[in-house]
Design a protein around this motif. Structure first.
Motif, PDB file in Angstrom:
ATOM      1  N   VAL A  28       5.591   5.771   0.542  1.00 19.68           N
ATOM      2  CA  VAL A  28       4.902   7.386   0.875  1.00 19.68           C
ATOM      3  C   VAL A  28       5.111   8.414  -0.268  1.00 19.68           C
ATOM      4  CG1 VAL A  28       5.532   6.536   3.082  1.00 19.68           C
ATOM      5  CG2 VAL A  28       6.440   8.134   2.063  1.00 19.68           C
ATOM      6  N   GLU A  29       4.218   8.935  -0.458  1.00 15.65           N
ATOM      7  CA  GLU A  29       3.723  10.239  -1.025  1.00 15.65           C
ATOM      8  C   GLU A  29       3.573  11.385   0.087  1.00 15.65           C
ATOM      9  OE1 GLU A  29       1.367   9.036  -4.125  1.00 15.65           O
ATOM     10  OE2 GLU A  29       2.814   7.706  -4.873  1.00 15.65           O
ATOM     11  N   GLY A  30       3.850  12.108  -1.033  1.00 14.24           N
ATOM     12  CA  GLY A  30       3.255  14.069   0.105  1.00 14.24           C
ATOM     13  C   GLY A  30       2.642  14.813  -1.236  1.00 14.24           C
ATOM     14  N   THR A  31       1.495  15.132  -0.348  1.00 11.88           N
ATOM     15  CA  THR A  31       0.873  15.798  -1.718  1.00 11.88           C
ATOM     16  C   THR A  31       0.478  17.486  -1.529  1.00 11.88           C
ATOM     17  OG1 THR A  31      -0.192  14.450  -2.541  1.00 11.88           O
ATOM     18  CG2 THR A  31      -1.133  16.984  -2.773  1.00 11.88           C
ATOM     19  N   GLU A  32       1.424  18.777  -1.558  1.00  9.55           N
ATOM     20  CA  GLU A  32       0.682  20.083  -0.659  1.00  9.55           C
ATOM     21  C   GLU A  32      -0.258  20.811  -1.296  1.00  9.55           C
ATOM     22  OE1 GLU A  32       4.734  22.285  -2.277  1.00  9.55           O
ATOM     23  OE2 GLU A  32       5.765  20.891  -1.020  1.00  9.55           O
ATOM     24  N   THR A  33      -0.877  21.273   0.089  1.00  2.33           N
ATOM     25  CA  THR A  33      -2.005  21.905  -0.491  1.00  2.33           C
ATOM     26  C   THR A  33      -2.484  22.595   0.405  1.00  2.33           C
ATOM     27  OG1 THR A  33      -4.929  21.428  -1.003  1.00  2.33           O
ATOM     28  CG2 THR A  33      -3.594  19.838   0.102  1.00  2.33           C
TER      29      THR A  33
ATOM     30  N   GLN B 190       1.203  -1.045   0.116  1.00  2.00           N
ATOM     31  CA  GLN B 190       0.165  -0.005   0.164  1.00  2.00           C
ATOM     32  C   GLN B 190       0.644   1.463  -0.072  1.00  2.00           C
ATOM     33  OE1 GLN B 190      -2.878  -0.182  -0.516  1.00  2.00           O
ATOM     34  NE2 GLN B 190      -3.619  -1.873   0.385  1.00  2.00           N
ATOM     35  N   THR B 191       0.532   1.800  -0.345  1.00  2.32           N
ATOM     36  CA  THR B 191       1.460   3.354  -0.979  1.00  2.32           C
ATOM     37  C   THR B 191       0.390   4.706   0.103  1.00  2.32           C
ATOM     38  OG1 THR B 191       1.848   3.413  -3.004  1.00  2.32           O
ATOM     39  CG2 THR B 191       2.056   5.926  -1.941  1.00  2.32           C
ATOM     40  N   ILE B 192       1.449   5.056   1.056  1.00  2.00           N
ATOM     41  CA  ILE B 192       0.142   6.192   2.211  1.00  2.00           C
ATOM     42  C   ILE B 192       0.772   7.726   2.335  1.00  2.00           C
ATOM     43  CG2 ILE B 192       0.062   5.714   4.793  1.00  2.00           C
ATOM     44  CD1 ILE B 192      -0.337   3.239   4.186  1.00  2.00           C
ATOM     45  N   LYS B 193      -0.353   7.867   1.426  1.00  2.00           N
ATOM     46  CA  LYS B 193      -0.112   8.865   1.383  1.00  2.00           C
ATOM     47  C   LYS B 193      -1.007  10.482   1.917  1.00  2.00           C
ATOM     48  CE  LYS B 193      -2.410   7.384  -3.026  1.00  2.00           C
ATOM     49  NZ  LYS B 193      -3.229   7.601  -4.100  1.00  2.00           N
ATOM     50  N   PHE B 194       0.074  11.427   2.006  1.00  2.00           N
ATOM     51  CA  PHE B 194       0.612  12.741   3.025  1.00  2.00           C
ATOM     52  C   PHE B 194       0.036  13.877   2.782  1.00  2.00           C
ATOM     53  CE2 PHE B 194       2.525   9.582   4.948  1.00  2.00           C
ATOM     54  CZ  PHE B 194       3.212   9.622   6.924  1.00  2.00           C
ATOM     55  N   GLY B 195      -0.672  14.069   3.700  1.00  4.53           N
ATOM     56  CA  GLY B 195      -1.006  16.159   2.985  1.00  4.53           C
ATOM     57  C   GLY B 195      -0.570  16.918   3.297  1.00  4.53           C
ATOM     58  N   VAL B 196      -0.138  17.384   2.774  1.00  3.10           N
ATOM     59  CA  VAL B 196       0.786  18.420   3.781  1.00  3.10           C
ATOM     60  C   VAL B 196       0.404  20.093   3.358  1.00  3.10           C
ATOM     61  CG1 VAL B 196       3.249  18.905   3.605  1.00  3.10           C
ATOM     62  CG2 VAL B 196       2.831  16.788   2.901  1.00  3.10           C
ATOM     63  N   THR B 197       0.641  20.699   4.403  1.00  2.18           N
ATOM     64  CA  THR B 197       0.325  21.846   4.101  1.00  2.18           C
ATOM     65  C   THR B 197       1.300  23.644   4.956  1.00  2.18           C
ATOM     66  OG1 THR B 197      -0.068  21.952   7.002  1.00  2.18           O
ATOM     67  CG2 THR B 197      -2.308  21.967   5.207  1.00  2.18           C
ATOM     68  N   PRO B 198       1.389  24.445   4.197  1.00  2.72           N
ATOM     69  CA  PRO B 198       2.391  25.029   3.337  1.00  2.72           C
ATOM     70  C   PRO B 198       3.381  25.579   5.165  1.00  2.72           C
ATOM     71  CG  PRO B 198       1.089  26.268   2.577  1.00  2.72           C
ATOM     72  CD  PRO B 198      -0.153  25.434   3.229  1.00  2.72           C
TER      73      PRO B 198
ATOM     74  N   GLY C  18      -7.830  23.080   3.121  1.00  2.00           N
ATOM     75  CA  GLY C  18      -9.141  22.317   2.767  1.00  2.00           C
ATOM     76  C   GLY C  18      -8.773  21.939   2.543  1.00  2.00           C
ATOM     77  N   GLY C  19      -7.967  21.784   1.562  1.00  6.28           N
ATOM     78  CA  GLY C  19      -7.721  20.489   0.208  1.00  6.28           C
ATOM     79  C   GLY C  19      -7.226  19.645   0.938  1.00  6.28           C
ATOM     80  N   VAL C  20      -6.610  19.834   2.235  1.00  7.54           N
ATOM     81  CA  VAL C  20      -6.228  18.392   2.695  1.00  7.54           C
ATOM     82  C   VAL C  20      -7.443  17.582   3.450  1.00  7.54           C
ATOM     83  CG1 VAL C  20      -5.366  17.695   4.851  1.00  7.54           C
ATOM     84  CG2 VAL C  20      -4.170  19.334   3.702  1.00  7.54           C
ATOM     85  N   PHE C  21      -8.437  18.206   4.067  1.00 10.14           N
ATOM     86  CA  PHE C  21      -9.408  17.355   4.852  1.00 10.14           C
ATOM     87  C   PHE C  21     -10.617  16.891   3.165  1.00 10.14           C
ATOM     88  CE2 PHE C  21      -8.315  19.254   8.937  1.00 10.14           C
ATOM     89  CZ  PHE C  21      -8.233  18.533   8.880  1.00 10.14           C
ATOM     90  N   MET C  22     -10.335  17.943   2.900  1.00 13.88           N
ATOM     91  CA  MET C  22     -11.312  17.279   1.497  1.00 13.88           C
ATOM     92  C   MET C  22     -10.664  16.462   1.031  1.00 13.88           C
ATOM     93  SD  MET C  22     -13.773  17.513  -0.215  1.00 13.88           S
ATOM     94  CE  MET C  22     -14.453  19.307  -0.229  1.00 13.88           C
ATOM     95  N   GLY C  23      -9.441  16.039   1.083  1.00 20.36           N
ATOM     96  CA  GLY C  23      -8.517  14.774  -0.032  1.00 20.36           C
ATOM     97  C   GLY C  23      -8.768  13.493   1.202  1.00 20.36           C
ATOM     98  N   LEU C  24      -9.013  13.829   2.833  1.00 23.60           N
ATOM     99  CA  LEU C  24      -8.525  12.906   3.305  1.00 23.60           C
ATOM    100  C   LEU C  24     -10.459  11.845   3.631  1.00 23.60           C
ATOM    101  CD1 LEU C  24      -6.680  14.208   6.440  1.00 23.60           C
ATOM    102  CD2 LEU C  24      -6.404  12.313   5.575  1.00 23.60           C
ATOM    103  N   SER C  25     -11.008  13.209   3.297  1.00 22.21           N
ATOM    104  CA  SER C  25     -13.155  12.725   3.407  1.00 22.21           C
ATOM    105  C   SER C  25     -12.626  11.673   1.997  1.00 22.21           C
ATOM    106  CB  SER C  25     -13.478  13.994   4.129  1.00 22.21           C
ATOM    107  OG  SER C  25     -13.300  14.824   1.898  1.00 22.21           O
ATOM    108  N   ARG C  26     -12.459  12.333   0.822  1.00 15.95           N
ATOM    109  CA  ARG C  26     -12.289  11.568  -0.475  1.00 15.95           C
ATOM    110  C   ARG C  26     -11.502  10.387  -1.066  1.00 15.95           C
ATOM    111  NH1 ARG C  26     -12.518  16.659  -4.872  1.00 15.95           N
ATOM    112  NH2 ARG C  26     -14.120  17.282  -4.575  1.00 15.95           N
ATOM    113  N   GLY C  27     -10.899  10.020  -0.115  1.00 16.34           N
ATOM    114  CA  GLY C  27      -9.692   8.954  -0.255  1.00 16.34           C
ATOM    115  C   GLY C  27      -8.350   9.160  -0.913  1.00 16.34           C
TER     116      GLY C  27
END
Length: 291
Positions: free
Chosen positions: A67-72, A37-45, A75-84
């Motif tokens: 692992v992967e990181g997505t910068e946003t 499994q790839t674990i995807k992290f939300g990363v705020t600025p 609001g984008g982090v929580f939206m991304g978490l909610s969508r999977g």
């Protein structure tokens, strides 16, 4: 007769060994499947997001995960978490971000507390001896060019700062930019010992670099926060070992602040700083991994 009995015993033993091997292989296969499994992290600025995220990613990589990181923005982090689309966020500030948890409560998991009692609020330099509370700003707004400096638009802290301006009837407007832009403007004014008020929080290098104070308010704004790890609610089943590690996660606010200084002020690579923390705290890491 004895030969037949011996043959039967050997057949049974071989069958049992085969079953055990199959079970072990199945268990190993399931474990390897989980690690695929790839674990995807939300990363705020925000500077406070970097050290915990880097440490968690390195530990999970050591465990065999990708692992992967997505910068946003937040609001984008929580939206991304909610969508999977995202699995983990290491820097949720509560109750400031409670609105996001309420909005997506059935899709999110409050997994662990990184550190409690993180202070946030409006700050001024200590040379402004007559400004100790937000009410002290009333009637003195022109000294600040009728401006207070905040972080990016859309952040919960930005909305709360606007609420403060309205609640106290201040003749001020919030000037929004990135964290770096806000600090740069405040630094320019503090270098000349000019009046300035801006949004601040710990952990952050601003409190190491400048003499600052969080000014008080009597209407319940900001205050201390609990900084938490939030995961997508499916992570527990998707990657149980990763979830166990994250559910045991904790770190001191002083450690985070020291790492921020190493990264921001001393120019060290964030992964190098995170690896040093892991090496210096291996017992704690092992405990978080359930070992």
């Amino acid at each position: 007769m004895k030969k037949l009995l011996l043959l039967g015993i050997m057949t049974t033993l071989l069958a049992l060994i085969g079953c055990s091997a199959d079970e072990e292989a199945s268990s190993k296969s399931n474990e390897e499947s989980n690690k695929d499994q790839t674990i995807k992290f939300g990363v705020t600025p925000w500077t406070s997001t970097v050290p915990p995220t880097e440490i968690a990613q390195l530990v999970l990589e050591d465990m065999g995960y990708t692992v992967e990181g997505t910068e946003t923005n937040v609001g984008g982090v929580f939206m991304g978490l909610s969508r999977g689309d995202l699995d983990v966020f290491m820097d949720a500030w509560l109750p400031m971000h409670q609105v996001h948890l309420d909005k997506f409560e059935d899709k999110l998991d409050q997994t662990a507390v990184s550190y409690p009692e993180a202070q946030t609020g409006w700050v001024v330099p200590t040379y402004m001896e007559d400004i100790n509370s937000i009410s002290d700003l009333e009637g003195k707004e022109d000294r600040f060019n009728n401006e207070m400096y905040g972080i990016e638009e859309g952040a919960s802290a930005t909305e709360e700062s606007d609420e403060i301006i309205e609640a106290y009837g201040l003749d001020m407007k919030q000037v929004n930019s990135s964290e770096g832009g806000m600090i740069a403007e405040a630094s320019r004014k503090m270098a000349q010992e000019e009046p300035v008020v801006f949004y601040g929080w710990r952990p952050h290098t601003m409190f190491n670099k400048y003499d600052l104070k969080v000014i008080e308010n009597d209407q319940g704004f900001f205050g201390s926060s609990s900084v938490e790890v939030i995961t997508n609610s499916d992570l527990k089943d998707k990657a149980p070992e990763a979830y166990e590690f994250l559910s045991n996660w904790s770190i001191s606010i002083d450690d985070v602040e020291e790492m921020i200084v190493e990264i921001e002020e001393n120019g060290k690579d964030s992964k190098e700083v995170a690896r040093e923390w892991i090496n210096d705290n291996q017992d704690k890491v092992d405990e978080m991994m359930g070992e």
